[in-house]
Design a protein around this motif. Structure first.
Motif, PDB file in Angstrom:
ATOM      1  N   GLU A  92       0.838  -1.187   0.000  1.00 18.90           N
ATOM      2  CA  GLU A  92       0.000   0.000   0.000  1.00 18.90           C
ATOM      3  C   GLU A  92       0.879   1.245   0.000  1.00 18.90           C
ATOM      4  N   CYS A  93       0.503   2.220  -0.793  1.00 19.37           N
ATOM      5  CA  CYS A  93       1.243   3.479  -0.876  1.00 19.37           C
ATOM      6  C   CYS A  93       1.201   4.184   0.473  1.00 19.37           C
ATOM      7  N   GLU A  94       2.325   4.759   0.854  1.00 14.89           N
ATOM      8  CA  GLU A  94       2.364   5.421   2.164  1.00 14.89           C
ATOM      9  C   GLU A  94       1.438   6.641   2.207  1.00 14.89           C
ATOM     10  N   PHE A 113      -1.521   1.250  -4.575  1.00 18.56           N
ATOM     11  CA  PHE A 113      -0.413   0.348  -4.236  1.00 18.56           C
ATOM     12  C   PHE A 113       0.801   0.658  -5.102  1.00 18.56           C
ATOM     13  N   HIS A 114       1.945   0.158  -4.657  1.00 23.13           N
ATOM     14  CA  HIS A 114       3.138   0.168  -5.484  1.00 23.13           C
ATOM     15  C   HIS A 114       3.619  -1.262  -5.610  1.00 23.13           C
ATOM     16  N   LEU A 115       4.076  -1.622  -6.802  1.00 27.15           N
ATOM     17  CA  LEU A 115       4.599  -2.968  -6.998  1.00 27.15           C
ATOM     18  C   LEU A 115       5.873  -3.141  -6.179  1.00 27.15           C
ATOM     19  N   GLU A 126       3.150   9.292 -12.108  1.00 31.38           N
ATOM     20  CA  GLU A 126       3.888   8.793 -10.952  1.00 31.38           C
ATOM     21  C   GLU A 126       3.237   9.332  -9.685  1.00 31.38           C
ATOM     22  N   CYS A 127       3.341   8.552  -8.633  1.00 39.21           N
ATOM     23  CA  CYS A 127       2.683   8.889  -7.370  1.00 39.21           C
ATOM     24  C   CYS A 127       3.390  10.084  -6.736  1.00 39.21           C
ATOM     25  N   ASP A 128       2.652  10.881  -5.969  1.00 38.20           N
ATOM     26  CA  ASP A 128       3.283  12.033  -5.328  1.00 38.20           C
ATOM     27  C   ASP A 128       3.846  11.676  -3.948  1.00 38.20           C
ATOM     28  N   CYS A 129       3.865  10.397  -3.592  1.00 40.17           N
ATOM     29  CA  CYS A 129       4.499   9.989  -2.338  1.00 40.17           C
ATOM     30  C   CYS A 129       6.014   9.917  -2.552  1.00 40.17           C
ATOM     31  N   ALA A 130       6.744   9.602  -1.505  1.00 39.90           N
ATOM     32  CA  ALA A 130       8.212   9.603  -1.572  1.00 39.90           C
ATOM     33  C   ALA A 130       8.753   8.586  -2.582  1.00 39.90           C
TER      34      ALA A 130
END
Ligand SMILES: [Zn+2]
Length: 188
Positions: free
Chosen positions: A139-141, A146-148, A165-169
């Motif tokens: 699960e994405c922080e 989710f991230h693979l 692309e996700c804006d998480c770290a």
């Protein structure tokens, strides 16, 4: 001394607390160093802090004094109900829960996340696992899909990669599970 150690190892093995088999999957707890995590109903590689209890009883779990729990939704719900009935005490829990979800199953709904919070007062991070227990997606922080997992190909799961692309770290594309869509369609 050596004899005492050997005896201890035998006891731990018998108790299901140690799983040295390197073919077992790793837990990949989201924080480092891994706090003392009891894994309910599954066997993971014995790494520092990881204690697998494929079969567990309230006594065994209490004895372990876990600081965190990992397990399927069903296993965590079972532990929570035991706590509610006064059959199990888990006063040391302090770190996030890890929910292990088999690939193809619907990921946790918002309601289930809230329910876990209600039961344990802790956030939960979900991991999608393959049949052999291999980590496929986390699960994405930022709680945004989710991230693979490293080395996992898109084809290993039923879903697709978002173009952005996700804006998480992690700065990686988000992975959308097909089962997530079913959940959204059900209005949960
Ligand atoms: Zn992310």
């Amino acid at each position: 001394m050596r004899l005492a150690l050997e005896r201890l190892f035998r006891v731990l093995h018998r108790g299901g607390l140690m799983h040295q088999d390197s073919s077992l999957p790793t837990l990949d707890y989201p924080l480092a160093p891994t706090p003392r995590v009891a894994v309910l109903g599954a066997a993971f590689r014995a790494e520092t802090g990881v204690y697998s209890l494929p079969q567990w009883t309230p006594e065994r779990l209490t004895q372990l004094r876990p600081l965190a729990l990992a397990g399927s939704w069903a296993e965590l719900a079972k532990a929570a109900r035991m706590v509610q009935r006064g059959e199990l005490a888990l006063p040391g829990l302090l770190y996030p829960l890890v929910v292990l979800t088999p690939a193809g199953d619907a990921p946790l709904s918002q309601r289930e996340h809230l329910q876990l919070w209600d039961w344990f007062g802790l956030p939960a991070w979900e991991q999608i696992r393959g049949q052999d227990g291999k980590l496929l997606a986390v699960e994405c922080e930022a709680r945004n899909g989710f991230h693979l997992a490293p080395g996992v190909d898109v084809d290993h799961l039923d879903g697709w990669l978002d173009a952005d692309e996700c804006d998480c770290a992690q700065r990686k594309p988000r992975y959308r599970l097909a089962a997530e869509k079913a959940l959204a369609a059900a209005g949960d």
